[in-house]
Design a protein around this motif. Sequence first.
Motif, PDB file in Angstrom:
ATOM      1  N   VAL A 110       0.861  -1.173   0.000  1.00  6.74           N
ATOM      2  CA  VAL A 110       0.000   0.000   0.000  1.00  6.74           C
ATOM      3  C   VAL A 110       0.907   1.235   0.000  1.00  6.74           C
ATOM      4  O   VAL A 110       1.960   1.243   0.618  1.00  6.74           O
ATOM      5  CB  VAL A 110      -0.970  -0.012   1.210  1.00  6.74           C
ATOM      6  CG1 VAL A 110      -0.240   0.111   2.517  1.00  6.74           C
ATOM      7  CG2 VAL A 110      -2.004   1.079   1.080  1.00  6.74           C
ATOM      8  N   THR A 111       0.488   2.228  -0.759  1.00  4.73           N
ATOM      9  CA  THR A 111       1.229   3.488  -0.800  1.00  4.73           C
ATOM     10  C   THR A 111       0.481   4.509   0.034  1.00  4.73           C
ATOM     11  O   THR A 111      -0.716   4.744  -0.178  1.00  4.73           O
ATOM     12  CB  THR A 111       1.352   3.988  -2.254  1.00  4.73           C
ATOM     13  OG1 THR A 111       1.989   2.965  -3.025  1.00  4.73           O
ATOM     14  CG2 THR A 111       2.167   5.254  -2.334  1.00  4.73           C
ATOM     15  N   ILE A 112       1.179   5.095   0.976  1.00 12.25           N
ATOM     16  CA  ILE A 112       0.585   6.073   1.886  1.00 12.25           C
ATOM     17  C   ILE A 112       1.258   7.419   1.635  1.00 12.25           C
ATOM     18  O   ILE A 112       2.485   7.496   1.559  1.00 12.25           O
ATOM     19  CB  ILE A 112       0.780   5.651   3.361  1.00 12.25           C
ATOM     20  CG1 ILE A 112       0.170   4.267   3.600  1.00 12.25           C
ATOM     21  CG2 ILE A 112       0.185   6.688   4.312  1.00 12.25           C
ATOM     22  CD1 ILE A 112       0.495   3.689   4.957  1.00 12.25           C
ATOM     23  N   GLN A 113       0.439   8.454   1.512  1.00  9.37           N
ATOM     24  CA  GLN A 113       0.964   9.807   1.357  1.00  9.37           C
ATOM     25  C   GLN A 113       0.737  10.560   2.657  1.00  9.37           C
ATOM     26  O   GLN A 113      -0.410  10.756   3.075  1.00  9.37           O
ATOM     27  CB  GLN A 113       0.289  10.523   0.191  1.00  9.37           C
ATOM     28  CG  GLN A 113       0.594   9.896  -1.138  1.00  9.37           C
ATOM     29  CD  GLN A 113      -0.036  10.663  -2.292  1.00  9.37           C
ATOM     30  OE1 GLN A 113      -0.832  11.562  -2.088  1.00  9.37           O
ATOM     31  NE2 GLN A 113       0.341  10.287  -3.500  1.00  9.37           N
ATOM     32  N   LEU A 114       1.817  10.983   3.285  1.00  7.71           N
ATOM     33  CA  LEU A 114       1.751  11.685   4.563  1.00  7.71           C
ATOM     34  C   LEU A 114       2.146  13.141   4.351  1.00  7.71           C
ATOM     35  O   LEU A 114       3.159  13.428   3.716  1.00  7.71           O
ATOM     36  CB  LEU A 114       2.700  11.038   5.574  1.00  7.71           C
ATOM     37  CG  LEU A 114       2.466   9.558   5.869  1.00  7.71           C
ATOM     38  CD1 LEU A 114       3.597   9.005   6.713  1.00  7.71           C
ATOM     39  CD2 LEU A 114       1.145   9.389   6.593  1.00  7.71           C
ATOM     40  N   ALA A 122       5.115  13.262   1.854  1.00  9.70           N
ATOM     41  CA  ALA A 122       6.052  12.135   1.920  1.00  9.70           C
ATOM     42  C   ALA A 122       5.309  10.882   1.487  1.00  9.70           C
ATOM     43  O   ALA A 122       4.227  10.580   1.993  1.00  9.70           O
ATOM     44  CB  ALA A 122       6.586  11.966   3.333  1.00  9.70           C
ATOM     45  N   VAL A 123       5.872  10.170   0.520  1.00 11.91           N
ATOM     46  CA  VAL A 123       5.251   8.951   0.015  1.00 11.91           C
ATOM     47  C   VAL A 123       5.971   7.760   0.637  1.00 11.91           C
ATOM     48  O   VAL A 123       7.193   7.643   0.541  1.00 11.91           O
ATOM     49  CB  VAL A 123       5.329   8.888  -1.524  1.00 11.91           C
ATOM     50  CG1 VAL A 123       4.736   7.590  -2.031  1.00 11.91           C
ATOM     51  CG2 VAL A 123       4.626  10.081  -2.139  1.00 11.91           C
ATOM     52  N   VAL A 124       5.204   6.887   1.277  1.00 12.35           N
ATOM     53  CA  VAL A 124       5.758   5.714   1.940  1.00 12.35           C
ATOM     54  C   VAL A 124       5.047   4.487   1.399  1.00 12.35           C
ATOM     55  O   VAL A 124       3.820   4.460   1.311  1.00 12.35           O
ATOM     56  CB  VAL A 124       5.554   5.802   3.473  1.00 12.35           C
ATOM     57  CG1 VAL A 124       6.126   4.574   4.162  1.00 12.35           C
ATOM     58  CG2 VAL A 124       6.146   7.075   4.029  1.00 12.35           C
ATOM     59  N   GLN A 125       5.831   3.472   1.020  1.00  8.92           N
ATOM     60  CA  GLN A 125       5.244   2.197   0.597  1.00  8.92           C
ATOM     61  C   GLN A 125       5.440   1.181   1.710  1.00  8.92           C
ATOM     62  O   GLN A 125       6.549   0.984   2.189  1.00  8.92           O
ATOM     63  CB  GLN A 125       5.888   1.691  -0.681  1.00  8.92           C
ATOM     64  CG  GLN A 125       5.436   2.432  -1.902  1.00  8.92           C
ATOM     65  CD  GLN A 125       5.770   1.686  -3.174  1.00  8.92           C
ATOM     66  OE1 GLN A 125       6.511   0.719  -3.173  1.00  8.92           O
ATOM     67  NE2 GLN A 125       5.193   2.131  -4.271  1.00  8.92           N
TER      68      GLN A 125
END
Length: 178
Positions: A110-114, A122-125
């Motif tokens: 899942v890709t989470i954009q914080l 900040a994009v976190v996978q």
Amino acid sequence: ARLNFLLPHIPLLMKPLVQALNGSPEMVHLGLKKLESWVESLQPAYLDPLLQSVKDDLMPALYKQLQSGNNQFALSAIRILGKLGGRNRRLLRDQVPLEGKENGDDGVRVTIQLPKGNAGVAVVQVTLDDAVKTSMTLLEKPGVDVYYKKQAVLLVKSCLGCLFPPLNVKGPEGDADM
């Protein structure tokens, strides 16, 4: 050169073709292109004996291109093997050694954009494999609060939903939400 001019010389060109498949990227490209045109154009009765003469070197060279990391070469090699059909299995005398490895990038992600304040996003996978394993362990444990078990079931259902396309099946009431 045109195929009808090369036809008498193809038996002599088979070994250089295999050497090209093991050479530089430009030579590999030309070799794959030429081999594919021969497989498309020549009758199996004529081509198969020619391939038999270089089978010990040809098949490992094609499998090498499958593993080379160059997608264009791998696709060409797959097309050639596909056009050979079941005949390519007759060319295999020994099994080609293939290495298997576990790829950490596979699985549910899942890709989470914080938000980073004024600095943007900040994009976190995040891989969900560990979360699903933990949820399953939580569901199997006795004495865990029902709220946490429901949340674990929702997580597993969500992850499974990512893997399968939605079904368009009408239920007994005529709705299409299945």
